[in-house]
Scaffold this motif. Structure first.
Motif, PDB file in Angstrom:
ATOM      1  N   THR B  83       0.835  -1.205   0.000  1.00 11.10           N
ATOM      2  CA  THR B  83       0.000   0.000   0.000  1.00 11.10           C
ATOM      3  C   THR B  83       0.869   1.253   0.000  1.00 11.10           C
ATOM      4  N   VAL B  84       1.867   1.261   0.886  1.00 13.90           N
ATOM      5  CA  VAL B  84       2.732   2.440   0.983  1.00 13.90           C
ATOM      6  C   VAL B  84       3.482   2.654  -0.331  1.00 13.90           C
ATOM      7  N   ALA B  85       3.960   1.547  -0.928  1.00 12.80           N
ATOM      8  CA  ALA B  85       4.704   1.672  -2.186  1.00 12.80           C
ATOM      9  C   ALA B  85       3.825   2.280  -3.276  1.00 12.80           C
ATOM     10  N   ILE B  86       2.590   1.780  -3.392  1.00 15.78           N
ATOM     11  CA  ILE B  86       1.681   2.305  -4.416  1.00 15.78           C
ATOM     12  C   ILE B  86       1.438   3.800  -4.183  1.00 15.78           C
ATOM     13  N   CYS B  87       1.155   4.154  -2.916  1.00 18.97           N
ATOM     14  CA  CYS B  87       0.856   5.549  -2.611  1.00 18.97           C
ATOM     15  C   CYS B  87       2.071   6.439  -2.862  1.00 18.97           C
ATOM     16  N   LEU B  88       3.254   5.948  -2.467  1.00 23.37           N
ATOM     17  CA  LEU B  88       4.461   6.758  -2.635  1.00 23.37           C
ATOM     18  C   LEU B  88       4.692   7.077  -4.107  1.00 23.37           C
ATOM     19  N   VAL B  89       4.573   6.070  -4.953  1.00 23.95           N
ATOM     20  CA  VAL B  89       4.891   6.283  -6.370  1.00 23.95           C
ATOM     21  C   VAL B  89       3.814   7.138  -7.040  1.00 23.95           C
ATOM     22  N   THR B  90       2.577   6.681  -6.977  1.00 21.03           N
ATOM     23  CA  THR B  90       1.533   7.387  -7.730  1.00 21.03           C
ATOM     24  C   THR B  90       1.119   8.680  -7.017  1.00 21.03           C
ATOM     25  N   GLY B  91       1.045   8.626  -5.688  1.00 18.48           N
ATOM     26  CA  GLY B  91       0.559   9.782  -4.940  1.00 18.48           C
ATOM     27  C   GLY B  91       1.516  10.962  -4.977  1.00 18.48           C
ATOM     28  N   LEU B 152      -6.875   5.604   1.068  1.00 18.59           N
ATOM     29  CA  LEU B 152      -5.629   6.190   1.570  1.00 18.59           C
ATOM     30  C   LEU B 152      -4.932   7.074   0.535  1.00 18.59           C
ATOM     31  N   LEU B 153      -5.077   6.720  -0.751  1.00 17.18           N
ATOM     32  CA  LEU B 153      -4.393   7.517  -1.776  1.00 17.18           C
ATOM     33  C   LEU B 153      -4.892   8.967  -1.814  1.00 17.18           C
ATOM     34  N   PRO B 154      -6.215   9.200  -1.767  1.00 18.20           N
ATOM     35  CA  PRO B 154      -6.669  10.599  -1.760  1.00 18.20           C
ATOM     36  C   PRO B 154      -6.110  11.392  -0.575  1.00 18.20           C
ATOM     37  N   VAL B 155      -6.053  10.768   0.599  1.00 18.19           N
ATOM     38  CA  VAL B 155      -5.495  11.461   1.769  1.00 18.19           C
ATOM     39  C   VAL B 155      -4.014  11.735   1.557  1.00 18.19           C
ATOM     40  N   PHE B 156      -3.326  10.730   1.018  1.00 14.90           N
ATOM     41  CA  PHE B 156      -1.898  10.885   0.747  1.00 14.90           C
ATOM     42  C   PHE B 156      -1.660  12.081  -0.174  1.00 14.90           C
ATOM     43  N   VAL B 157      -2.447  12.143  -1.254  1.00 15.56           N
ATOM     44  CA  VAL B 157      -2.267  13.225  -2.231  1.00 15.56           C
ATOM     45  C   VAL B 157      -2.498  14.588  -1.567  1.00 15.56           C
ATOM     46  N   TRP B 158      -3.551  14.683  -0.751  1.00 16.95           N
ATOM     47  CA  TRP B 158      -3.846  15.972  -0.118  1.00 16.95           C
ATOM     48  C   TRP B 158      -2.764  16.378   0.870  1.00 16.95           C
TER      49      TRP B 158
END
Lengths: 314, 279
Positions: B83-91, B152-158
């Motif tokens: 999850t963290v890897a996906i968010c880090l790269v795309t987010g 989690l991705l939307p929160v990460f992006v914000w």
């Protein structure tokens, strides 16, 4: 090697790594390219399932009754909902649950923020401690409280009996009149740090000269709170309340862990009802219909709420 | 009353309130910890024993050796890492674009990242279940991690957008004048400056994924991918887990959360509150 060589070599290394990206990044669509991966994911795992969920609510789909097929049933699930007493009970419980939790969390969060804002020695540690519950998992939070509220071994029962509030130990989660109250207690413990965090940030952003001006005008502490602090926090309170309402309506976790909706249906809320229909009975169509109703009600509430808070701003 | 006694009373009241609030927040954690160190006969008593008379680690041994808790924790770790890897790269890329690039539709996309949080989890879970089953991702760590990115991705992006907004654009402009390309300026100038924000946001996402219960309950069915919150809950239901063992399991599973939070809380608080105070 001299420093210049280092720099050149370093730059060559980066050039080789970034390669053709460098040219692409100068193009007009660069922003879109950067956004594409996250946008694709959000569309794929949120928007697409949501739309499909809406479609499902008009269809029959029971994983344990394949014989019924997955045909279109129109508004039948919605018609069933209107005649479903559990639905109306869940709706009522949802309102009590959300209002109780938001009021409790806001009050306690604001109180915590007002205290923490004074920055006395030792309050830094306290600030970390107060935030901690929000980051703890529902499962552990639930069982911590289940242990403390246990009818035979619960420490809270023991404390309440010792100070004389209770005559004897109470079975909080088995008593239909006390269960919702007990679960609300757990939820308030779990959720108030969120309010404390944002209220504290809001308090720190209030210019000190507003308080000085109020002092010069002879305002007392309570008047300062009423006429300076609260109006300055109004926007942030409005924003946190709506975020929390959304969270509370949508997530049945803590109820699922602590009571499963019981005893009887005393703590059954809409999100839990929908989840149980899907997870235990595999009645995906009906569960989707409940979620859609929940979503529509939430949207209507959010719309009215934003309108109202905008009107109050002016 | 002199001002000094007044201030003294004032501070005493503040400390009293602080102790009450801190006690409310901290006591359940303390009590669980104490319970995890008690022997069974000190837990099941007719009169409450507050401080354990004898400290034992038996409960920790029990949950670790006599259940599949280590496997559950490992599964959770894998899911969290993905999850963290996906968010880090795309987010990170997405947040950078929303912070720095100006293009039509930018505001709408930002708003839509916020609005997706309104969608009921239950409504998403059902189609995700069917979807994952069709593509063979049901009951897999990757499938669960993908589902987690939903919220989690939307929160990460914000949060990351807030950290990117805090970097002055002049730095990039200077790098560009020195001949760096846009991607070069992003990777070499901006990213190093937001590393602490990146770590804080990643920790926030990691805690979210580590703790998640509802999606995991629906989307995992076997010990191959089941995460610890689901496993612990099932153990309570199936085996009538003794309170001491359950407390030990709880303490083990929240330990990484508490440590990470204590280390990162300052930056995390900054990220979480940045958008709220401005808007």
């Amino acid at each position: 090697m001299t420093r210049i060589d280092d720099v050149v070599a370093d730059r060559r290394g980066w050039r080789a790594m970034l390669g053709p990206l460098e040219r692409v990044s100068e193009g007009r669509a660069w922003g879109y390219y950067l956004l594409l991966p996250s946008l694709f994911l959000v569309l794929a795992v949120v928007l697409y399932p949501t739309l499909w969920g809406m479609v499902l609510s008009f269809r029959e789909m029971r994983l344990n009754r394949i014989d019924l097929g997955t045909g279109f049933v129109g508004l039948r699930h919605y018609a069933d909902l209107i005649d479903d007493p559990i639905f109306w009970l869940s709706l009522k419980n949802t309102v009590i649950w959300v209002v109780g939790a938001v009021v409790g969390e806001l009050a306690l969060g604001l109180a915590a923020a007002l205290v923490l804002n004074r920055e006395l020695p030792g309050f830094k540690f306290l600030g970390v401690l107060v935030l901690l519950p929000w980051f703890l998992p529902n499962v552990v939070a639930g069982h911590m409280w289940a242990l403390m509220l246990d009818p035979r071994l619960g420490v809270i029962n023991d404390m309440l009996v010792n100070v004389g509030i209770l005559d004897s130990y109470r079975a909080w989660f088995a008593d239909p009149n006390a269960a919702l109250f007990a679960v609300l207690m757990v939820e308030i413990w779990h959720g108030f740090p969120f309010f404390a965090l944002l209220m504290l940030a809001g308090l720190k952003a209030i210019p000190a000269d507003l308080y000085e001006a109020a002092s010069i005008d002879g305002a007392r502490a309570i008047q300062k709170f009423w006429f300076v602090t609260l109006p300055q926090l109004k926007m942030i309170i409005a924003a946190t309340v709506i975020l929390r309402v959304i969270g509370l309506v949508n997530s049945p976790d803590i109820l699922l862990i602590l009571t499963g909706g019981g005893p009887g249906r005393a703590t059954q809320v809409l999100s839990l009802y929908a989840f149980i229909k899907a997870n235990k009975e595999f009645n995906f169509g009906y569960a989707s219909a409940i979620s859609v109703v929940m979503f529509v009600l939430l949207m209507a509430f959010a719309y009215g709420y934003v309108k109202l808070s905008n009107a109050m701003k002016e | 009353m002199t001002t000094r006694t007044r201030r003294w009373i004032n501070n005493a009241l503040l400390y009293l309130a602080a102790t009450a609030i801190g006690g409310f927040a901290g006591f359940p954690i303390l009590w669980t910890f104490l319970t995890s160190l008690k022997v069974e006969s000190d837990i099941i008593t007719s009169t409450m024993i507050y401080i354990p008379r004898r400290i034992t680690f038996e409960n920790y041994v029990a949950i670790w050796e006599r259940s599949n808790f280590p496997t559950l924790l490992a599964n959770s770790a894998v899911t969290t890492a993905i999850t963290v890897a996906i968010c880090l790269v795309t987010g990170t890329l997405g947040a950078y674009a929303l912070s720095r690039c100006r293009f039509p539709g930018r505001r709408e996309i930002m708003m839509s990242y916020l609005v997706v949080r309104m969608f009921p989890a239950v409504m998403i879970i059902i189609p995700l279940f069917i979807l994952m089953r069709e593509v063979g991702l049901l009951d897999s760590s990757l499938g669960l991690a993908l589902a987690y990115t939903a919220f989690l991705l939307p929160v990460f992006v914000w949060m990351m957008k807030g950290f990117f907004d805090g970097v002055p654009p002049d730095l990039e402009d200077a790098a560009r004048i020195d001949g760096a390309s846009r991607v070069g300026a992003m990777v070499r100038v901006v990213l190093p400056l937001v590393v602490s924000g990146l770590v804080a946001t990643a920790v926030f996402v990691a805690i979210g994924a580590w703790n998640e219960f509802l999606f995991a309950l629906m989307l995992t069915t076997s010990t191959g991918s089941r995460t610890w919150p689901v496993g612990l809950q099932l153990m309570v239901g199936e085996f009538q887990l003794p309170w001491g063992t359950l407390s030990a399991g709880g303490i083990i599973s929240i330990a990484p959360v508490v440590v990470l939070f204590a280390l990162m809380q300052r930056a995390m608080v900054r990220g979480l509150t940045a958008g709220a105070v401005k808007g």
